[in-house]
Scaffold this motif. Structure first.
Motif, short mmCIF file in Angstrom:
data_model
loop_
_atom_site.label_atom_id
_atom_site.label_comp_id
_atom_site.label_asym_id
_atom_site.label_seq_id
_atom_site.Cartn_x
_atom_site.Cartn_y
_atom_site.Cartn_z
N ASN A 51 62.40 38.11 26.02
CA ASN A 51 62.18 36.74 25.55
C ASN A 51 60.77 36.52 25.00
OD1 ASN A 51 64.77 36.09 26.10
ND2 ASN A 51 64.35 34.68 27.78
N ILE A 52 60.08 37.62 24.70
CA ILE A 52 58.86 37.55 23.89
C ILE A 52 59.21 38.15 22.54
CG2 ILE A 52 56.49 38.36 23.56
CD1 ILE A 52 56.13 38.39 26.55
N HIS A 107 54.32 33.92 29.24
CA HIS A 107 55.75 34.09 29.53
C HIS A 107 55.98 34.42 31.01
CE1 HIS A 107 59.92 35.14 29.16
NE2 HIS A 107 59.68 36.36 29.58
N PRO A 119 60.49 31.30 26.68
CA PRO A 119 60.42 32.24 25.56
C PRO A 119 59.16 31.99 24.72
CG PRO A 119 62.64 31.36 25.75
CD PRO A 119 61.78 30.56 26.70
N ILE A 120 58.51 33.07 24.31
CA ILE A 120 57.27 32.96 23.55
C ILE A 120 57.41 33.75 22.25
CG2 ILE A 120 54.79 33.46 23.49
CD1 ILE A 120 55.50 31.28 25.47
N GLN A 131 58.08 31.62 32.26
CA GLN A 131 59.44 32.07 31.93
C GLN A 131 59.99 31.39 30.68
OE1 GLN A 131 61.20 34.76 33.54
NE2 GLN A 131 59.02 34.93 34.03
#
Length: 628
Positions: A158-159, A218, A224-225, A222
């Motif tokens: 999620n990065i 992140h 997303p980035i 938690q």
């Protein structure tokens, strides 16, 4: 700087990871760019920012745009939200969907035209941060100390990572191509313009500071980035500022800079430039033959007409027009900035920097339609041999220190004006000689501290502000600095890094000690570790102080709560390098405000002499103390 190795890039292309964008697999050719997707395609197409695997900014309206046939109806759907529009006469279309909260579940964004449908997969909603500046922001995680461990640990689905391609020119670009861009500096191609999921394979050539910043945020939230790297090595601050903003700054320094570039552009003759290059080529060939060296069989004289300074990346406004303007419209959370090296080449470059930098921040905020957009400033990096006690004064006459001061003062000015969305992180304590100091992980951590504390509600858990100066007291024979929090040397030795001067402006290293306020029951002195007393037997009536005043400064004062936050570069005088010359030489420079080589050498000699004077005095004191 960039993302993906060449082999991994071909695998990615073959796997068709980029839904909505077609690309022909063409062999990479040394010295040439390979464009996979043009900046603006034919028929229905999205702006190249919009790809599978991207991150959309949470809590702000979602803007999506692109091009289609004039009059064509375009419908955009994301989740349960749908919006339709009609392409204008210039083919442009744009829709705005309602804001969404953060969501790490991969979703689909669908764009439907009259005969074409584009589907983007694995789209997340989170925070998007923009990276700006020059090569120390670009500097890859694979090249930093501790980078290997970061790379093998970089499994964060999620990065998402993105690098803006390098483009040139003064006219604002509407988009950018997806490409493999050749770098003469690195002698390789870099993959630019693509969104990538963060993995050990994709992160290697990502900005070290940007990656560490994203990772920390992140991991803590938690959320997303998405990280968009729009930095570019070798650039000055004025190229990152819109020309209309520069034109509005009515100062001699900015007007002179704009006039200088205007003259360069007007004077450039493409044909004469080509003729000169052909002449140099022929002279080089003749020289090789005369020296009996082999002349390459495939060597040929140049035939291309070059655009010249009009397209130079450092022409004022050019990088803004070619690298920031193409992404304006995308909603973002904020930006972090690390730049200044090239401006330090100019005498008194800090004067122009101080005039332009706050205006640039305002311009970026306006461009992204957020007057309070978070903006993190990273101070000027180190360069050159580390300063020490023997050469402290000699290494004070460096323009880069003044650029670093502008970074800090700009932050202070915003803070004093009530703007709590501008942050600051020091990077001067790395003690590395190369102008690309490879200690980047702590810098990314520090700017992440600022973001987490001020933008993510963690101020009670995380300290980001360094010890700050509250008051300067000029007292008989000493200067006392009152800080807002305890500070001490990180190496348990004496406090280092302060100099003091009297009214004559001639500095000497100061003895820095905590203020003694009382004695305990055992008659031991009690010290106030928020107050530092500066003295020197060579400066009987001190009025001015400086701290960490070196390009690679001797300074060890940091916060005492295990946060590793150094006391910033600070002073209470306003002398420039030219003023220092006057203080030490007793005369003004021939050209007001600027030293020529002879004057710079004279200042260096005078500072070196005062360093020696202090060293001799300290040696005599030591001998006397030991009965010798």
């Amino acid at each position: 700087m960039k993302k993906f190795s060449r082999i991994a890039a071909f695998v990615a292309l073959a796997a068709g990871l980029f839904a909505g964008h077609a690309s022909a697999e063409v062999k990479l050719e040394r010295g040439k760019d390979r464009i996979d997707v043009p900046a603006v395609g034919s028929g229905l197409c999205l702006h190249n920012l919009f790809q599978s695997g991207m991150v959309l900014q949470r809590d702000k309206p979602i803007r999506v745009w692109g091009w289609a046939e004039p009059g064509e109806k375009v419908t955009v759907s994301f989740g349960e939200k749908t919006q339709a529009t009609v392409a204008a006469a210039d083919r442009a279309w744009r829709v705005e969907l309602p804001a969404e909260p953060a969501n790490g579940d991969p979703r689909r964004l669908v764009v439907q035209g009259q005969a074409t449908k584009i589907e983007l997969e694995d789209v997340l909603v989170g925070d998007v941060w923009l990276l700006g500046g020059q090569s120390n922001m670009e500097f890859e995680i694979a090249k930093v100390e501790g980078g290997q461990l970061e790379i093998v640990s970089a499994n964060f689905k999620n990065i998402r990572l993105f690098t803006v391609p390098h483009q040139n020119g003064p006219d604002p670009k509407s988009s950018f191509p997806l490409m493999y861009q050749w770098s003469d500096w690195s002698s390789q191609h870099f993959r630019q313009g693509y969104w990538d999921v963060c993995t050990p394979q994709t992160v290697r050539e990502m900005s070290a500071i940007g990656y560490v910043f994203a990772r920390r945020i992140h991991m803590a939230t938690q959320i997303p980035i998405g990280v968009i790297d729009a930095s570019r090595g070798g650039t000055c601050i004025e190229t990152w500022t819109p020309t209309e903003v520069l034109n509005s700054i009515n100062t001699p320094e900015v007007k002179s800079k704009l006039a200088e570039w205007g003259e360069k552009v007007a004077a450039f003759d493409p044909q004469k430039d080509l003729d000169d290059r052909v002449k140099r080529f022929n002279e080089r060939q003749a020289r090789l033959k005369a020296q009996g060296q082999e002349v390459p069989a495939n060597a040929a004289p140049p035939t291309d007409l070059l655009p010249g300074p009009a397209m130079d990346m450092n022409r004022p406004g050019n990088c803004y027009a070619s690298m920031i303007a193409p992404i304006v419209g995308l909603q973002i959370k904020g930006a972090i900035w690390h730049q200044g090296y090239n401006n330090a080449f100019e005498p008194n470059g800090h004067v122009l920097y101080a005039q332009v930098f706050p205006k640039m921040i305002g311009a970026w905020r306006a461009a992204f339609n957020d007057p309070q957009m978070p903006f993190g400033i990273i101070s000027q990096e180190t360069e050159g041999d580390p300063q020490d006690r023997a050469d402290y004064l000699e290494k004070m006459a460096n323009e880069g220190i003044y650029i670093r001061e502008v970074h800090f003062k700009t932050f202070l000015d915003f803070l004093k004006a009530g703007d709590k969305n501008v942050g600051y992180a020091s990077s001067f304590d790395q003690r590395r000689s190369w102008y690309h100091p490879q200690i980047k992980i702590p810098v990314g951590e520090r700017v992440a501290r600022w973001a987490l504390a001020t933008q993510y509600g963690m101020a009670k858990q995380i300290r980001w502000m360094p010890p700050m100066l509250k008051e300067v007291r000029i007292e008989e024979g000493r200067i006392t600095l009152q800080l807002d929090s305890p500070a001490g040397p990180y190496n348990d030795g004496p406090i280092e890094g302060f100099v003091i001067a009297g009214a004559d402006g001639r500095f000497q290293l100061a003895r820095a000690e905590w203020l003694t306020v009382d004695k305990d029951k055992q008659n031991k002195p009690q010290q106030d570790r928020t107050a530092i007393v500066l003295t020197s037997p060579l400066v009987p009536e001190p009025k001015y102080f400086r701290h960490a005043w070196g390009r690679n400064p001797l300074a060890n004062l940091k916060s005492m709560d295990l946060t590793d936050l150094p006391f910033p570069t600070w002073r209470n005088d306003s002398w420039t390098i030219a003023d220092m010359y006057e203080n030490y030489a007793g005369k003004k420079p021939a050209k007001p405000g600027v030293l020529d080589r002879g004057e710079q050498a004279a200042l260096t000699k005078a500072l070196r002499a005062d360093d020696l004077k202090r060293c001799i005095a300290e040696a005599k004191e030591l001998l006397k103390a030991n009965g010798m």
